[in-house]
Design an enzyme around this catalytic site. Sequence first.
Site, PDB file in Angstrom:
ATOM      1  CG  ASP A  11      -8.230  -2.338 -11.910  1.00 31.53           C
ATOM      2  OD1 ASP A  11      -8.596  -2.501 -13.095  1.00 31.53           O
ATOM      3  OD2 ASP A  11      -8.965  -1.833 -11.050  1.00 31.53           O
ATOM      4  CE  LYS A  34     -13.613  -2.803 -13.358  1.00 30.35           C
ATOM      5  NZ  LYS A  34     -12.800  -1.993 -14.283  1.00 30.35           N
ATOM      6  CG  ASP A  61     -14.669  -1.240 -17.373  1.00 28.18           C
ATOM      7  OD1 ASP A  61     -15.410  -0.535 -18.077  1.00 28.18           O
ATOM      8  OD2 ASP A  61     -14.135  -0.839 -16.315  1.00 28.18           O
ATOM      9  CE  LYS A  63     -15.325   3.097 -17.767  1.00 28.89           C
ATOM     10  NZ  LYS A  63     -14.299   2.189 -17.237  1.00 28.89           N
ATOM     11  CG  ASP A  66     -14.886   5.029 -33.226  1.00 26.29           C
ATOM     12  OD1 ASP A  66     -15.286   5.822 -34.099  1.00 26.29           O
ATOM     13  OD2 ASP A  66     -13.704   4.643 -33.156  1.00 26.29           O
ATOM     14  N   PRO A  68     -21.119   4.379 -35.008  1.00 29.62           N
ATOM     15  CG  PRO A  68     -23.387   4.977 -35.136  1.00 29.62           C
ATOM     16  CD  PRO A  68     -21.999   5.520 -35.340  1.00 29.62           C
ATOM     17  CB  THR A 117     -17.691   8.234 -10.473  1.00 24.66           C
ATOM     18  OG1 THR A 117     -16.678   7.312 -10.854  1.00 24.66           O
ATOM     19  CG2 THR A 117     -19.019   7.521 -10.402  1.00 24.66           C
ATOM     20  NE  ARG A 179     -11.938   1.367  -1.476  1.00 29.56           N
ATOM     21  CZ  ARG A 179     -12.008   1.063  -2.777  1.00 29.56           C
ATOM     22  NH1 ARG A 179     -12.896   0.186  -3.199  1.00 29.56           N
ATOM     23  NH2 ARG A 179     -11.199   1.615  -3.644  1.00 29.56           N
ATOM     24  CD  GLN A 188     -13.637   4.384  -6.463  1.00 29.88           C
ATOM     25  OE1 GLN A 188     -14.311   5.355  -6.804  1.00 29.88           O
ATOM     26  NE2 GLN A 188     -13.449   3.346  -7.251  1.00 29.88           N
ATOM     27  N   GLY A 208     -12.170  -3.691  -6.332  1.00 31.54           N
ATOM     28  CA  GLY A 208     -10.789  -3.919  -6.753  1.00 31.54           C
ATOM     29  C   GLY A 208      -9.847  -4.040  -5.576  1.00 31.54           C
ATOM     30  NE  ARG A 209      -7.897   1.062  -5.687  1.00 31.02           N
ATOM     31  CZ  ARG A 209      -8.044   2.369  -5.838  1.00 31.02           C
ATOM     32  NH1 ARG A 209      -7.013   3.168  -5.672  1.00 31.02           N
ATOM     33  NH2 ARG A 209      -9.224   2.863  -6.149  1.00 31.02           N
TER      34      ARG A 209
HETATM   35  O1  C5P Z   1      -9.913  -0.591  -6.476  1.00 32.16           O
HETATM   36  P1  C5P Z   1     -11.318  -0.131  -6.633  1.00 32.16           P
HETATM   37  O2  C5P Z   1     -12.314  -0.962  -5.844  1.00 32.16           O
HETATM   38  O3  C5P Z   1     -11.495   1.346  -6.409  1.00 32.16           O
HETATM   39  O4  C5P Z   1     -11.617  -0.428  -8.175  1.00 32.16           O
HETATM   40  C1  C5P Z   1     -12.818  -0.069  -8.789  1.00 32.16           C
HETATM   41  C2  C5P Z   1     -12.802  -0.458 -10.232  1.00 32.16           C
HETATM   42  O5  C5P Z   1     -13.979   0.051 -10.845  1.00 32.16           O
HETATM   43  C3  C5P Z   1     -11.627   0.105 -11.037  1.00 32.16           C
HETATM   44  O6  C5P Z   1     -11.305  -0.851 -12.048  1.00 32.16           O
HETATM   45  C4  C5P Z   1     -12.178   1.356 -11.651  1.00 32.16           C
HETATM   46  O7  C5P Z   1     -11.570   1.683 -12.866  1.00 32.16           O
HETATM   47  C5  C5P Z   1     -13.635   0.958 -11.886  1.00 32.16           C
HETATM   48  N1  C5P Z   1     -14.577   2.065 -11.963  1.00 32.16           N
HETATM   49  C6  C5P Z   1     -14.757   2.965 -10.933  1.00 32.16           C
HETATM   50  N2  C5P Z   1     -15.669   3.980 -11.063  1.00 32.16           N
HETATM   51  C7  C5P Z   1     -16.389   4.100 -12.174  1.00 32.16           C
HETATM   52  C8  C5P Z   1     -16.222   3.193 -13.225  1.00 32.16           C
HETATM   53  C9  C5P Z   1     -15.295   2.178 -13.080  1.00 32.16           C
HETATM   54  O8  C5P Z   1     -14.127   2.852  -9.901  1.00 32.16           O
HETATM   55  N3  C5P Z   1     -17.301   5.043 -12.279  1.00 32.16           N
END
Ligand code: C5P
Length: 238
Positions: A11, A34, A61, A63, A66, A68, A117, A179, A188, A208-209
């Site tokens: 990201d 990703k 990613d 998503k 639109d 088909p 989510t 995490r 989250q 990610g982070r």
């Molecule tokens: O930084 P973090 O670990 O929260 O990043 C999670 C990644 O997964 C982000 O790119 C976020 O957009 C993606 N994601 C998410 N929850 C979802 C779908 C995708 O956190 N339901």
Amino acid sequence: MREHRPVIALDFPSFEAVKEFLSLFPAEESLYLKVGMELYYAEGPEVVRYLKSLGHSVFLDLKLHDIPNTVKSAMKVLSQLGVDMTNVHAAGGVEMMKAAREGLGKEAKLIAVTQLTSTSESQMQDFQNIQTSLQESVIHYAKKTAEAGLDGVVCSAQEVQLIKQATNPDFICLTPGIRPAGAAVGDQKRVMTPADAYQIGSDYIVVGRPITQAEDPVAAYHAIKDEWNQDRNERNRL
Ligand code: C5P
């Protein structure tokens, strides 16, 4: 079907930031990365070609959602980029998902987003006018995704067991919101550790982070990877 590498969410806003991040890792280390909307819309297909040229696996990613025919054509283009996995919104319908599969071909994995989510049950009931529980809606979408011939879904780790029961054990569950114990949760809401995600049967974890913002991203990546592969590591030692 379990992927032993945690999928790192790149990201970042620019190519430069990505290059800087990747330069921390040894060149021979093959990563699963990703690429989301931010990076793709900023830098375009070039960034995917670059990552693939370095030998990494790529989950694009975007998503898609639109009609088909449009999704099928877009997937054809993405398949030429050599992505390893990409996704659509299950809400686009079974016809759209089948068209996506046709466009992408069988080489890459194709998964669907069920309910985001970030959507709460009351939001879903009021705004989407779906009068079931959120969990029932997620399971319904997962079944339709399997019916359309896709490989799996993006879901919260809490939903993995139910989804596998409702579809089949090989149906991929890719779970973000991971995490390591003690790490900052950020925005989250429901998180799980890599070890717990392993225990409940996630096939892919997206992180990610906790890696990208770590003081030592390479050490953080390996700690998470080791935790994600804990059982296997123990088995290998026996
Ligand atoms: O930084 P973090 O670990 O929260 O990043 C999670 C990644 O997964 C982000 O790119 C976020 O957009 C993606 N994601 C998410 N929850 C979802 C779908 C995708 O956190 N339901």
